[in-house]
Structures are given as C-alpha cells and as structure tokens.
Enzyme design. Structure first.
Site, short mmCIF file in Angstrom:
data_model
loop_
_atom_site.label_atom_id
_atom_site.label_comp_id
_atom_site.label_asym_id
_atom_site.label_seq_id
_atom_site.Cartn_x
_atom_site.Cartn_y
_atom_site.Cartn_z
N ASP A 99 0.86 -1.17 0.00
CA ASP A 99 0.00 0.00 0.00
C ASP A 99 0.91 1.22 0.00
O ASP A 99 1.73 1.40 0.91
CB ASP A 99 -0.87 -0.03 1.27
N ASP A 201 -2.99 4.66 -2.54
CA ASP A 201 -4.08 5.23 -1.74
C ASP A 201 -4.58 6.54 -2.37
O ASP A 201 -3.77 7.39 -2.76
CB ASP A 201 -3.52 5.51 -0.33
N GLU A 265 -6.47 3.42 -6.04
CA GLU A 265 -7.74 3.51 -5.31
C GLU A 265 -8.47 4.76 -5.81
O GLU A 265 -7.96 5.87 -5.66
CB GLU A 265 -7.51 3.63 -3.80
N HIS A 326 -11.31 -2.57 3.50
CA HIS A 326 -11.27 -2.17 4.90
C HIS A 326 -12.01 -0.85 5.17
O HIS A 326 -11.99 -0.37 6.31
CB HIS A 326 -9.80 -2.03 5.33
N ASP A 327 -12.62 -0.27 4.14
CA ASP A 327 -13.36 0.99 4.31
C ASP A 327 -14.86 0.80 4.15
O ASP A 327 -15.60 1.79 4.24
CB ASP A 327 -12.89 2.02 3.28
C1 NOJ Z 1 -8.11 5.44 1.84
C2 NOJ Z 1 -7.87 4.29 2.76
O1 NOJ Z 1 -8.37 3.13 2.19
C3 NOJ Z 1 -8.52 4.64 4.07
O2 NOJ Z 1 -8.54 3.56 4.95
C4 NOJ Z 1 -7.80 5.82 4.66
O3 NOJ Z 1 -8.44 6.23 5.84
C5 NOJ Z 1 -7.76 6.99 3.68
N1 NOJ Z 1 -7.42 6.58 2.35
C6 NOJ Z 1 -6.76 8.00 4.10
O4 NOJ Z 1 -5.47 7.51 3.83
#
Ligand code: NOJ
Length: 552
Positions: A99, A201, A265, A326-327
């Site tokens: 990541d 990210d 992402e 994970h989000d």
């Molecule tokens: C995206 C990530 O997937 C998330 O978990 C994170 O909080 C934010 N970017 C900030 O880095």
C-alpha cells in the site's frame, strides 16, 4: 491470445495486517503472522496479497498516516520480517503488493516537522500552506473526508495547511518536483526488496486545483450524511495534472521489469474511473472498480452496471472487480450470507482481476463495535452516522476458540460471536463459504474462459443475471464456453438457455456446436451440492443460487 500478465490472470487478496494473525501476543496482527499464514492464501487459490500499510506510523488512521515510507512499524515487526515474508511468498508462488500512501504523510513525518517550522523552512513547499481567506478563516470551503474543514491553522506562522483526511495527515504538495523525486525513491526502496506492485491510496486526490477554488455545494446533500458530502469535490480532486504523476510512477515501476502492477484507489463515477487507465494505457494498470460494493444489490441494476463498465473500458484496458475492503461494510453484512455466495460467484466469474477482502472468503460478518470501543477516527469525528470502519476490520477467525486463533492476548477489536465462521471448520466442511471460494478459484485457474475469456451478457429479467465467458482453445480452433447464471432473489427461478444459447450464431461452432441437444453440465453451484448433468429443459435455480454451466 496475446501474452497475459500475472495480475490479469490472477486474484488479489487484501490483508489488513492489524487483523490477520498476531504472532507475539500483543493483540495486533503483524508481518510474521502473515508469513505464517501464507499457506491459507495458497489453499484458497489466490495469486497475490495486497497488504495495507505497515510502515512506521503514530496510527492516527491505523497506518494511513505514514511517518517513514521506508521502514516497518515495530507493532508489525521489522524490515527483516518483511524480507522473510516476501521471500516465503515468492517461494510459494505468491506476489506481494504494498500500500503506497502518497497523498499525505503523518504530521510526525520529519518532512512535515521541518515544513511547519516556519515560512522559511526548506520543506515549507513540500506541503500545502495557504494564507487565511481575506476576511480571515480557512482559505476555501474544502471539507475533510473525516469531517470539518480540511484546513488546519498554524498559529506560529499564521498560515493554514491542507489535510484531505485527519489534521494528523497533512497533504503533500505533488506540484513540487522535490516531493515527486522523494516519493519515487520510496517506491524504489520497496521495488529493490522485490515487491510486485503497489495499491496507491486515494490516487485521484494527489493534485488539487492550482487556484484553490471553492467546491460547489452538492445538491444531493441532506442532513445525516457525513460532512464530506456537503460539496462536490471537483476542485479538490481529479485534476488533469495527475496523469503526469502517474506516468512517473509507471516509469519507476517499469525500470524493475514489465510485470510490476500499479493499482489506483479511485472512488469516481465510471466515466472518470476509466480515465485513469490513461491515454494509450499509460495510467494505472487497474483503477480499482468498487461498483459491486457501492451498488444496491438487485439483478437489473448489477447487470446494467456490468454492461456499462464493459462498454466504458478503453481498448486494451483490463477490467477488475472488488467486493470488499477495509473501508466498507463487509459483503455478508451488506447483502446477507446467502447472497454473499452468489456475489462470490459473480466476482470470480466476471471478466477482470478480482480482489477478495480477507475474511470474506469465510463469510465473516461485520462485527458491531460499541461506541466506547470505537477505534476508527472517522467514527470518533462523526459519531452515529454509521461511517465507522471498525466492524469490517475485526480479527480473522482461524478456529472456533474464544480468540479465534488470532491472538493469545487481547484482540484490538472484538472478534464477534459467530464461532462457526472460521478457517479450520470451513476447511473441513465441503459446503462452506471457504470451500465455495476454493472451488471457484480452482475453476478460474483451470478454465481460461473464466480468467481471460470474452464476456457477453445474456438477456434476462427479474432476479436473474446470466452471461457467457468464451475462449479459444489451442490450435484446433475450438472454443470453450462457460455460462454463469445467478439468482439474486430469494425465490425459485428459471431460465430457458437452450434456445437462447444454441440459437446464438457465435455459439454454433467448436465445442458448443457439438453439444446441441446434449444439455448442460453444472460445474459448480453456490450450494455446492449440484454437479454434473442437468435435466433437459430450462435451467432451474433455487433461491440464492448461482451456477457455472458447461454445455454437453
Ligand atoms: C483510503 C484508505 O483506504 C482509508 O482507509 C484511509 O483512511 C484513507 N485513504 C486515508 O489515507
């Protein structure tokens, strides 16, 4: 077929390292824990692990606030642990994707510590510092993704710095060439250690409007939504100059051979998402496609979004599908455990690289986390809106013991009551969610029609989705055709494929041509109790059932 790369044929498995396996009893997963359980990935049948951040971090956002791009946080182990992990992964034929968090650092990163020392700091311009608005207050109306203004005032210098996420996550200034160079060096650090690619990210955030114009209000905003929805993020994200940066990243990877993968992402509407393949495919290899996570789960809508996505892809752009991360709420929580099996079949039979989120292969549910135990900073900033991400980040369940075989200590998040959802029991159960994943991944490996073949939707109505995957086989000019039929409803359903399939011109040759009248063979049902010849006539599906069928 042109030669294909591993990340086109393969399946990615996301590991959230805090929650995979704790090897030292501190209640938090670590790199050594991942190394010890690489066998699980092999047994499952995936090809690559994407590991969420494990770099030194104050953990304000659980590692997405990086204080050193070239190290390992002691919570997760050491660089030597990482080297052992990657060596073992490669020995097992697995790839490792890291990541990369380039949009922001931790406010504890030495670069930011130096930057905030004053207006004359040599690193001042490494971050985004602005004077107050003419009448005072923040420079513009940009909102943090975690709520509140995205500008933090620094009384010592009288300026604000910009943070798209927490104030502990100041945004880097990617318009500054020194930042670009330093971040490319960070990529090289890990490429030298053998990593096979990066998931970048919030890549669409990296470049902001040069004039820092206000974002316009979002007409769709209503009370009860998170703060970030108040405005349309048209000036704070997705700026054309981003592609120059992505080109630099691609060049950096390419220097290490042609098969390192760059994944972005990106949460944008599909027409903007596919723009990230870049002109002449010079953008990211895979702009993560989250549509199956975000869409409401009904057959008509899902069929349409698949079709629209296929149509929107640029020529040569390789598709991909993500079902969990994970989000986001877990798939079993979003659509229920019966439909989660149908969703797994969809994910693993669509055209394009699938990404599986750890634990979803077991059917792990979201685990409710009481407010007093909430860890996620977004939940703490905006409590009660349902934005918290702890429920989908709970520890992996390896066995039915009280701590699920995850730790000998106190797990950092609760494990949840459903003891039967675990690797050991599901490995032994031939009808489990885990067995379904193994079966589907095995099928995907065995049949290029599934991993690489063309895709064609079959018209359906009601709760059904159906499609064909086809691939030419070797010299003889024969073609393998597999048909997938999914019942997204909770009632019996029927599809008359006989006429539809065989009457279809393109199917009237090769392997299929000989099968006229020979009926269907079920390769796998989501229920794992139906294999072999099907009775003549329409295909019958039980509630929540999906089938992969061959002809003849
Ligand atoms: C995206 C990530 O997937 C998330 O978990 C994170 O909080 C934010 N970017 C900030 O880095």
């Amino acid at each position: 077929m042109e030669s294909t790369l591993w990340w086109q044929r393969g399946t990615i498995y996301q590991i959230y390292p805090r929650s995979f396996l704790d090897s030292n009893g501190d209640g938090i997963g670590d790199l050594e824990g991942i190394r010890q359980r690489l066998g699980h990935l092999v047994a499952l049948g995936v090809d690559a692990a994407w590991i969420s951040p494990f770099f030194p971090s104050p953990m304000a956002d659980f590692g997405y606030d990086v204080a050193d791009y070239c190290g390992v946080d002691p919570i997760f182990g050491t660089l030597e642990d990482f080297d052992r992990l990657i060596a073992e992964a490669h020995r097992l034929g697995l790839r490792i994707i890291l990541d990369f968090v380039p949009n922001h650092t931790s406010d504890q990163h030495p670069w930011f510590v130096e930057s905030r020392q004053g207006r004359d700091s040599a690193k001042r311009d490494w971050y985004i510092w602005r004077d107050p608005a003419p009448g005072g207050g923040p420079p513009n109306n940009w909102v943090s993704n975690f709520g509140g203004s995205a500008w933090q005032f620094d009384p010592a210098s009288g300026q604000y710095y910009y943070h798209a996420f927490l104030k502990e996550q100041p945004d880097l200034n990617w318009r500054n060439p020194a930042v670009v160079d330093a971040m490319m060096a960070a990529l090289r650090f890990w490429l030298e250690r053998g990593v096979d690619g990066f998931r970048v990210d919030v890549i669409w955030h990296l470049i902001k409007d040069g004039a820092f114009r206000d974002n316009p209000p979002n007409p769709g905003f209503s009370h009860g939504q998170p703060d970030i929805n108040r405005f349309l993020q048209i000036h704070s994200t997705d700026q054309p100059e981003i592609f120059r940066i992505i080109t630099r990243m691609r060049e950096t990877l390419a220097a290490y051979g042609g098969d390192r993968v760059l994944i972005g992402e990106i949460y944008l509407p599909v027409e903007r998402l596919v723009a990230y393949y870049g002109e002449r495919l010079a953008g990211v290899h895979l702009p993560f496609n989250f549509q199956l996570i975000l869409a409401s789960w009904n057959a008509r809508g899902i069929a349409r979004l698949i079709d629209d996505y296929e149509q929107a892809l640029p020529e040569g752009g390789w598709p991909n599908w993500v079902l969990g991360n994970h989000d986001q709420r877990r798939v079993a929580g979003r659509i229920g455990s019966a439909q989660a099996r149908v969703a797994a079949m969809l994910l693993l039979t669509l055209r394009g690289t699938p990404t599986i989120y750890y634990g979803d292969e077991l059917g792990m549910p979201d685990v409710p986390v009481p407010p007093a135990l909430a860890q996620d900073p977004w939940e703490r900033n905006e409590p009660g809106l349902g934005v918290g991400r702890d429920p989908e980040r709970t520890p992996m369940r390896w066995d039915a013991s009280p701590k699920a075989g995850f730790t000998t200590g106190e797990p950092w998040l609760p494990i949840g009551p459903e003891r039967e959802i675990n690797v050991a029991d599901e490995t032994a159960d031939p009808r489990s969610m885990f067995s379904l994943h193994r079966r589907l991944l095995g099928l995907r490996r065995a049949h290029e029609a599934l991993s690489l073949g063309q895709f064609e939707l079959i018209p359906t109505t009601g709760d059904l989705i159906a499609y064909r995957r086809r691939q030419e086989k070797g010299e003889g000019g024969t073609e393998e055709v597999l048909t997938v039929v999914l019942n997204l409803g909770s009632r019996d359903a029927e599809l008359d494929l006989g006429q539809g399939a065989l009457g279809h011109g393109a199917l009237g040759h090769g392997a299929v041509g000989h099968s006229t009248g020979a009926g269907w063979r079920c390769l796998v049902s989501t229920h794992l109790d139906r294999e072999g010849a099907e009775p003549a006539g329409p295909i019958r599906l039980r509630p929540d059932e999906g089938l992969v069928l061959a002809e003849g």
